[in-house]
Enzyme design. Structure first.
Site, PDB file in Angstrom:
ATOM      1  N   GLY A  46      39.805  17.878 -19.789  1.00 55.29           N
ATOM      2  CA  GLY A  46      39.352  18.075 -21.208  1.00 55.29           C
ATOM      3  C   GLY A  46      38.196  19.351 -20.728  1.00 55.29           C
ATOM      4  O   GLY A  46      38.113  19.828 -22.366  1.00 55.29           O
ATOM      5  N   SER A  48      38.570  22.402 -19.419  1.00 55.48           N
ATOM      6  CA  SER A  48      39.122  23.753 -19.383  1.00 55.48           C
ATOM      7  C   SER A  48      40.120  23.729 -19.150  1.00 55.48           C
ATOM      8  O   SER A  48      40.778  22.589 -19.943  1.00 55.48           O
ATOM      9  CB  SER A  48      38.898  23.637 -17.661  1.00 55.48           C
ATOM     10  OG  SER A  48      39.754  23.352 -17.144  1.00 55.48           O
ATOM     11  N   GLY A  51      43.194  21.391 -22.079  1.00 57.33           N
ATOM     12  CA  GLY A  51      42.557  19.695 -22.336  1.00 57.33           C
ATOM     13  C   GLY A  51      40.942  20.183 -22.675  1.00 57.33           C
ATOM     14  O   GLY A  51      41.238  19.502 -23.989  1.00 57.33           O
ATOM     15  N   ASP A  97      37.138  11.033 -11.935  1.00 60.13           N
ATOM     16  CA  ASP A  97      37.264  11.622 -10.200  1.00 60.13           C
ATOM     17  C   ASP A  97      38.564  11.129 -10.127  1.00 60.13           C
ATOM     18  O   ASP A  97      38.225   9.979  -9.795  1.00 60.13           O
ATOM     19  CB  ASP A  97      36.673  12.279  -9.313  1.00 60.13           C
ATOM     20  CG  ASP A  97      37.539  12.892  -8.712  1.00 60.13           C
ATOM     21  OD1 ASP A  97      38.332  13.292  -8.755  1.00 60.13           O
ATOM     22  OD2 ASP A  97      36.197  13.797  -7.736  1.00 60.13           O
ATOM     23  N   ASN A 124      46.270  14.416 -19.236  1.00 60.91           N
ATOM     24  CA  ASN A 124      46.758  15.663 -19.655  1.00 60.91           C
ATOM     25  C   ASN A 124      45.504  17.023 -17.543  1.00 60.91           C
ATOM     26  O   ASN A 124      46.225  17.786 -17.234  1.00 60.91           O
ATOM     27  CB  ASN A 124      45.270  16.181 -19.915  1.00 60.91           C
ATOM     28  CG  ASN A 124      45.453  17.912 -19.803  1.00 60.91           C
ATOM     29  OD1 ASN A 124      46.129  19.017 -20.282  1.00 60.91           O
ATOM     30  ND2 ASN A 124      44.046  17.999 -19.569  1.00 60.91           N
ATOM     31  N   SER A 179      55.559  18.652 -16.559  1.00 57.18           N
ATOM     32  CA  SER A 179      55.958  20.669 -16.266  1.00 57.18           C
ATOM     33  C   SER A 179      57.926  19.849 -16.077  1.00 57.18           C
ATOM     34  O   SER A 179      58.408  19.415 -16.024  1.00 57.18           O
ATOM     35  CB  SER A 179      55.135  20.557 -15.028  1.00 57.18           C
ATOM     36  OG  SER A 179      56.462  22.022 -14.872  1.00 57.18           O
ATOM     37  N   TYR A 201      55.681  17.870   4.283  1.00 56.71           N
ATOM     38  CA  TYR A 201      55.295  18.428   3.072  1.00 56.71           C
ATOM     39  C   TYR A 201      55.124  19.523   2.464  1.00 56.71           C
ATOM     40  O   TYR A 201      55.022  20.712   3.347  1.00 56.71           O
ATOM     41  CB  TYR A 201      54.011  18.115   3.002  1.00 56.71           C
ATOM     42  CG  TYR A 201      52.868  18.962   1.739  1.00 56.71           C
ATOM     43  CD1 TYR A 201      52.294  17.874   0.975  1.00 56.71           C
ATOM     44  CD2 TYR A 201      51.908  20.233   1.621  1.00 56.71           C
ATOM     45  CE1 TYR A 201      52.149  17.807  -0.486  1.00 56.71           C
ATOM     46  CE2 TYR A 201      51.646  20.357   0.487  1.00 56.71           C
ATOM     47  CZ  TYR A 201      51.198  19.797  -0.524  1.00 56.71           C
ATOM     48  OH  TYR A 201      50.342  19.716  -1.828  1.00 56.71           O
TER      49      TYR A 201
HETATM   50  N1  LIG Z   1      49.113  25.965 -16.794  1.00 62.14           N
HETATM   51  C1  LIG Z   1      50.509  26.329 -16.897  1.00 62.14           C
HETATM   52  O1  LIG Z   1      51.409  26.924 -17.189  1.00 62.14           O
HETATM   53  C2  LIG Z   1      51.366  24.128 -16.998  1.00 62.14           C
HETATM   54  C3  LIG Z   1      52.884  24.089 -17.037  1.00 62.14           C
HETATM   55  C4  LIG Z   1      52.886  22.905 -16.637  1.00 62.14           C
HETATM   56  C5  LIG Z   1      52.214  21.865 -16.985  1.00 62.14           C
HETATM   57  N2  LIG Z   1      51.216  22.268 -16.774  1.00 62.14           N
HETATM   58  C6  LIG Z   1      49.879  20.900 -16.459  1.00 62.14           C
HETATM   59  O2  LIG Z   1      49.166  20.802 -17.525  1.00 62.14           O
HETATM   60  C7  LIG Z   1      48.205  20.130 -17.484  1.00 62.14           C
HETATM   61  C8  LIG Z   1      46.265  20.874 -17.184  1.00 62.14           C
HETATM   62  O3  LIG Z   1      46.584  22.418 -17.026  1.00 62.14           O
HETATM   63  P1  LIG Z   1      45.799  23.792 -16.927  1.00 62.14           P
HETATM   64  O4  LIG Z   1      46.903  24.468 -16.789  1.00 62.14           O
HETATM   65  O5  LIG Z   1      45.637  23.159 -18.342  1.00 62.14           O
HETATM   66  O6  LIG Z   1      45.113  23.608 -15.891  1.00 62.14           O
HETATM   67  P2  LIG Z   1      43.388  23.348 -15.539  1.00 62.14           P
HETATM   68  O7  LIG Z   1      43.081  24.469 -16.619  1.00 62.14           O
HETATM   69  O8  LIG Z   1      42.689  23.566 -14.221  1.00 62.14           O
HETATM   70  O9  LIG Z   1      43.208  21.775 -16.261  1.00 62.14           O
HETATM   71  C9  LIG Z   1      43.369  21.284 -15.459  1.00 62.14           C
HETATM   72  C10 LIG Z   1      42.358  20.187 -15.669  1.00 62.14           C
HETATM   73  O10 LIG Z   1      41.961  19.237 -15.202  1.00 62.14           O
HETATM   74  C11 LIG Z   1      40.946  18.501 -13.977  1.00 62.14           C
HETATM   75  N3  LIG Z   1      40.716  18.171 -12.875  1.00 62.14           N
HETATM   76  C12 LIG Z   1      41.486  18.258 -11.923  1.00 62.14           C
HETATM   77  N4  LIG Z   1      41.688  17.349 -10.291  1.00 62.14           N
HETATM   78  C13 LIG Z   1      40.835  16.598 -11.286  1.00 62.14           C
HETATM   79  C14 LIG Z   1      39.798  15.402 -10.851  1.00 62.14           C
HETATM   80  N5  LIG Z   1      40.499  15.167  -9.273  1.00 62.14           N
HETATM   81  N6  LIG Z   1      39.298  14.291 -11.820  1.00 62.14           N
HETATM   82  C15 LIG Z   1      39.532  15.151 -12.780  1.00 62.14           C
HETATM   83  N7  LIG Z   1      40.171  16.076 -13.659  1.00 62.14           N
HETATM   84  C16 LIG Z   1      40.910  16.440 -12.376  1.00 62.14           C
HETATM   85  C17 LIG Z   1      40.506  20.433 -13.695  1.00 62.14           C
HETATM   86  O11 LIG Z   1      38.990  20.258 -13.257  1.00 62.14           O
HETATM   87  P3  LIG Z   1      38.237  20.819 -12.495  1.00 62.14           P
HETATM   88  O12 LIG Z   1      37.955  21.997 -13.788  1.00 62.14           O
HETATM   89  O13 LIG Z   1      37.009  20.323 -12.200  1.00 62.14           O
HETATM   90  O14 LIG Z   1      39.049  21.443 -11.556  1.00 62.14           O
HETATM   91  C18 LIG Z   1      40.705  21.062 -15.027  1.00 62.14           C
HETATM   92  O15 LIG Z   1      39.470  19.918 -15.638  1.00 62.14           O
HETATM   93  C19 LIG Z   1      48.359  19.422 -15.783  1.00 62.14           C
HETATM   94  O16 LIG Z   1      48.596  18.148 -15.603  1.00 62.14           O
HETATM   95  C20 LIG Z   1      48.729  20.685 -16.022  1.00 62.14           C
HETATM   96  O17 LIG Z   1      49.950  19.740 -14.542  1.00 62.14           O
HETATM   97  C21 LIG Z   1      50.230  23.113 -17.021  1.00 62.14           C
END
Ligand SMILES: NC(=O)c1ccc[n+]([C@@H]2O[C@H](COP(=O)([O-])OP(=O)(O)OC[C@H]3O[C@@H](n4cnc5c(N)ncnc54)[C@H](OP(=O)(O)O)[C@@H]3O)[C@@H](O)[C@H]2O)c1
Length: 326
Positions: A46, A48, A51, A97, A124, A179, A201
């Site tokens: 939450g 960035s 979230g 984490d 999220n 997604s 992978y």
């Molecule tokens: N953006 C899109 O187009 C899109 C599309 C489909 C689905 N989604 C989904 O939406 C969700 C949010 O994504 P977003 O676009 O808002 O991306 P984002 O801004 O990168 O947010 C993701 C958040 O997850 C945190 N995170 C990553 N690894 C973590 C860990 N090991 N432990 C705890 N927190 C962790 C990140 O923290 P850090 O800042 O510390 O890395 C960040 O706050 C994700 O599940 C993503 O798959 C996004």
């Protein structure tokens, strides 16, 4: 097919779907008039992107929001930003984490020790397209972060959610951020026996696999909660395409993709709308085990609808977290 054409039409034009909301709706719009004062919400990741906006809007509506983040500095900055906008906002932060099951357990222990209620859990946080890496527990990173950490977190908080729902009479809700990328996974959907196999992978398919797991997790969780008669729903969402930090491992590729698909992209307030809609909108009372995008229910892939696969993933994940916890 008809559903897909309607959806594309609605995405491109911003035309609302059956819910009255669509791809252009924002999180503030879909929660307009919502009184969330009686709700306690945890939002993972939450600090960035989607979230952060989810946390901001739910706090604006009166909810007590706990931002669960691995970066406490960023989480505190978000808390300050929200409180700067709304001085009466109730926002807390907690260290989580998801790459470390020990950290997931510590977060849950700390939360449970506070004896707060818990109405809504928003799973999220996520990573996308990272090069092959393993989590602290030795599990492929995208599966570990996006699915396994959230699977354990949900299980550890579930009794508290059930207790809150029982005592308050308010329906609990669990929202998994999935997604559209769940459509692009390995040929068997989830490669259970080779989850850590670096030779197979693919950064894209591993992301798709983890996002498929998010839908299957919500589906099986929903089935179990219904069977128990618990007053808690579990659903999954695709938030749309939003340029966030998520693209950190694919910035150039995503900018090129956006160039050709710009009509499909949303801003962050629009990106948080489906999560907030599924988390608090009264019209979704009792709706569970479903998949939403643009604030409307849609049909996910055949793998994501496969009940046997959902049960298999549940058993696999359960065994894995138990084994890694020993
Ligand atoms: N953006 C899109 O187009 C899109 C599309 C489909 C689905 N989604 C989904 O939406 C969700 C949010 O994504 P977003 O676009 O808002 O991306 P984002 O801004 O990168 O947010 C993701 C958040 O997850 C945190 N995170 C990553 N690894 C973590 C860990 N090991 N432990 C705890 N927190 C962790 C990140 O923290 P850090 O800042 O510390 O890395 C960040 O706050 C994700 O599940 C993503 O798959 C996004």
């Amino acid at each position: 097919m008809v559903e897909e054409v309607m959806r594309l039409f609605s995405v491109v034009t911003g035309w609302p779907g059956a819910s009255g909301f669509g791809s252009a709706s924002t999180a503030e719009q879909v929660t307009e008039g919502t009184d969330a004062k009686n709700l306690t919400v945890i939002v993972t990741g939450g600090a960035s992107g989607i979230g952060e906006e989810t946390a901001r809007v739910l706090a604006l509506r009166g909810a007590h929001v706990i931002i669960a983040a691995r970066n406490l500095e960023a989480a505190n900055a978000t808390k300050e930003k929200i409180e700067g906008e709304e001085p009466s906002a109730r926002v807390d932060v907690g260290k989580l984490d998801l790459n470390s099951l020990k950290s997931v357990r510590a977060f849950a222990d700390n939360f449970l020790a506070r004896n707060l209620p818990l109405n809504i859990l928003i799973n999220n946080a996520g990573v996308m397209f990272c090069p092959y890496q393993q989590s602290e527990d030795g599990i492929e990173m995208q599966f570990a972060t996006n699915h396994l950490g959230h699977f354990l977190l949900t299980n550890l908080l579930l009794d508290k959610m059930k207790q809150t729902a029982r005592e308050s009479g308010i329906e609990g809700r669990i929202v998994n951020l999935s997604s559209i990328a769940h459509l692009h996974t390995y040929e068997e959907g989830v490669m259970f026996d080779q989850i850590n196999d670096q030779s197979r992978y693919s950064d894209k398919k591993a992301y798709g696999q983890s996002k498929l797991a998010n839908i299957l997790h919500a589906k099986e969780l929903s089935r179990r909660l219904q069977e128990e008669g618990a007053n808690i729903t579990a659903n999954a969402v695709h938030p749309g395409l939003i340029m966030t930090n998520l693209m950190r491992h694919s910035a150039i590729l995503m900018k090129i993709v956006k160039l050709f698909t710009f009509l499909w992209w949303k801003n962050v307030p629009q990106g948080a709308a489906t999560t907030c809609y599924v988390a608090v909108h009264p019209s979704l009372k009792g709706v569970t085990g479903k998949y939403f995008t643009d604030c409307n229910e849609i049909t996910p892939s055949a793998f994501a609808r496969d009940e046997a696969l959902a049960r298999k993933l549940w058993d696999f994940s359960n065994k894995l977290v138990k084994k890694l916890g020993q």
